[in-house]
Scaffold this motif. Sequence first.
Motif, short mmCIF file in Angstrom:
data_model
loop_
_atom_site.label_atom_id
_atom_site.label_comp_id
_atom_site.label_asym_id
_atom_site.label_seq_id
_atom_site.Cartn_x
_atom_site.Cartn_y
_atom_site.Cartn_z
N VAL A 79 0.97 -1.03 0.02
CA VAL A 79 0.14 -0.03 -0.08
C VAL A 79 0.94 1.08 0.10
O VAL A 79 0.48 2.02 -0.90
CB VAL A 79 -0.83 0.11 1.29
N LYS A 80 1.94 1.30 0.83
CA LYS A 80 2.97 2.31 0.90
C LYS A 80 3.59 2.58 -0.41
O LYS A 80 3.54 3.48 -1.17
CB LYS A 80 3.96 2.04 1.93
N THR A 81 4.00 1.50 -1.05
CA THR A 81 4.66 1.56 -2.24
C THR A 81 3.60 1.98 -3.53
O THR A 81 4.30 2.81 -4.43
CB THR A 81 5.26 0.32 -2.69
N LEU A 82 2.56 1.54 -3.34
CA LEU A 82 1.82 1.97 -4.60
C LEU A 82 1.35 3.45 -4.46
O LEU A 82 1.09 3.95 -5.56
CB LEU A 82 0.53 1.16 -4.44
N ALA A 98 -2.55 -6.91 -6.49
CA ALA A 98 -2.66 -6.10 -5.37
C ALA A 98 -4.19 -5.62 -5.18
O ALA A 98 -4.52 -5.72 -4.06
CB ALA A 98 -1.63 -5.03 -5.22
N ALA A 99 -4.66 -5.25 -6.12
CA ALA A 99 -5.82 -4.81 -6.16
C ALA A 99 -7.03 -5.82 -5.78
O ALA A 99 -7.99 -5.71 -5.08
CB ALA A 99 -6.41 -4.04 -7.63
N LEU A 100 -7.04 -7.17 -6.39
CA LEU A 100 -7.57 -8.15 -6.08
C LEU A 100 -7.56 -8.49 -4.72
O LEU A 100 -8.53 -9.03 -4.26
CB LEU A 100 -7.07 -9.34 -7.04
N LYS A 101 -6.45 -8.19 -4.11
CA LYS A 101 -6.52 -8.42 -2.52
C LYS A 101 -6.98 -7.19 -1.66
O LYS A 101 -7.10 -7.64 -0.31
CB LYS A 101 -4.78 -8.65 -2.08
N SER A 158 -6.28 -0.46 -6.40
CA SER A 158 -7.63 -0.19 -7.03
C SER A 158 -7.39 -0.63 -8.21
O SER A 158 -6.28 -0.83 -8.74
CB SER A 158 -7.82 1.17 -6.69
N SER A 159 -8.66 -0.62 -9.11
CA SER A 159 -8.51 -0.88 -10.55
C SER A 159 -7.93 -2.18 -10.84
O SER A 159 -7.02 -2.36 -11.61
CB SER A 159 -7.90 0.12 -11.23
N ALA A 160 -8.15 -3.44 -10.37
CA ALA A 160 -7.57 -4.80 -11.04
C ALA A 160 -7.78 -4.98 -12.18
O ALA A 160 -6.94 -5.35 -12.97
CB ALA A 160 -8.23 -5.93 -10.12
N GLU A 161 -9.13 -4.73 -12.93
CA GLU A 161 -9.33 -4.94 -14.11
C GLU A 161 -8.37 -3.87 -15.25
O GLU A 161 -7.91 -4.19 -16.18
CB GLU A 161 -10.66 -4.69 -14.67
N GLU A 162 -8.51 -2.75 -14.82
CA GLU A 162 -7.73 -1.70 -15.51
C GLU A 162 -6.38 -2.03 -15.64
O GLU A 162 -5.61 -2.00 -16.78
CB GLU A 162 -7.96 -0.29 -14.87
#
Length: 562
Positions: free
Chosen positions: A229-232, A423-426, A430-434
């Motif tokens: 989360v921090k790295t994103l 990461a978004a899936l977990k 955000s935006s797993a599909e994108e």
Amino acid sequence: MKLVKNIVILFLIVPLLTIVSCNDELMEINENPNGVESGVVDPNLLISSVMTGLATSSTARGYAGDTGAGSQYIQKDSWSDNRYDWQTGSIWSSNYNLLRTNKVARERAVALGLPFHEGVTLILKSMLFGNLTDFYGDIPYSKALNGKDLDGERPEYDKQETVYKAIIADLELASDLLEGSNFEGVMESQDLFYGGDASKWQKLANSLALRYYMRLSEKLPSFAREGAVKTLSKPLMNNIEDELVLDYIGGIESQSWPNSGQFGSASEFHRVKPCTTLTDKLKDLKDPRISIWFAPVEVPTKIVSANEMPGEEDIVETGGIRYIKEETLEANNYAIYTPESYSDDLKDGKILIDTSSVYVGLPVAVSGVDPYQYNLNSEGSRGGTNAYVSNMNEVFNQKDDGGNLLKARLFSYAELSFLKAEAALKGWGSSAEENYLEGIKASLEVWGLADYYDDYINNTEVSFNGTLAQIMEQKWIANMFNGDEAYMDWRRTGFPNLNPGPFAREEVMPLRFTYPDDEINNNSVNNSLGAASLEATPYSSTDSNDSPYARPWIVQDVTEPW
């Protein structure tokens, strides 16, 4: 990029590597009067050697070596039985040699007050040590590059958890060091990856940190979540121009694609064959990358009835096609290859025939010996000559500069996109599909296939379905020739489903390389402690503690990959 015109420079400085790759004692005894002393050498000259060594060794493994086969991108059709009886691999000595060179470069950067070079050397250090702990488990780390101490003791092993966390800490420090611009002492021509662009190095450091946080996501989920989360929120790769790549320009062997066959044995190129695990999947998905990576089979095979045969014999080859009389299959113990049945057919003693009309791969561990006779290869030689199995695309034979295709691909924008999708899936982003679609788009673009994107993502099996299996499948395809990372993804997630084949040593895939004999013999006390950290499995009992099928820390007490 400036890589093509600058890569030649690095080959003029490779001899320097041998000067700084010895341990401290040997450097004192075998001082080269014609060499450059480590205390005065320019770090620019050293980091280019490390970059080249890292890039070329990684590509060699991922294209025609252990991890290319381990990721089931390729199989060898001769001088290899593909049984996954892994031993030491090729990483240990090459990476530690490069790390010694990199250590000297970093020490000079610190001494000269060069934060750019310090940041770059921390990133290279992280990648090299990352390879080592990924494939072995516990390794010499904190004291690894000091040589023997005053009492003649060899370096202790650090726990794998310690190494991973130290790697991440170094990457985060590197990101801080590379903040800003107008760094002093940068020779753009010697930065073979990014031409002295600190912002790209910083994005790489953060992107690599995300890779390692996700590497730990099953083993240390809380730690990984906080770090991811921090790295994103930090600067990350934005597009394919940020990728960590190095061009192969050809001309001489050391600058050419591995196993290209242009230097030495011409059969080297032909011994590398596409693996059916990949070719079957690409055909199922109607994936256009198959035409870039693999060549159509020279002589396709057709099974026809007796009245359709163009001759009286049971097998007739004419007009560039081989015809086999259908009525003779059972009598000759032949079976037609299918992904679902081939393993059982081979175990039943059947002889496989592949009737794919365009691309014919080599199945995994298809024989207890060299599989050069696969698909009724009448020539039956170990030279890789098999007109009935596809070769790699001729571009990888590198008779010219290869255009934009022949690159060592160490970290791609596609990989970052799939990391963000996972990461978004977990729930960590955000935006797993994108991000999933961005990863596909980036991979198609780097292989010159951007125009196929719209049609490809509308394929039912490619259209996003919100599963980890789908994200990892597309990431595996996109990581072609980066076998190290593809294999680590499989070990972490179990995707894609990689089976070892009917004639593999064990019924499961191996988990690691074994420690090299030199390390076992010369650093036996510390090595035995490192090996003792491995967890025995039902498949490791025929080895000592140091087995390819023993679990290193990162896959202990987790459910994947088996």
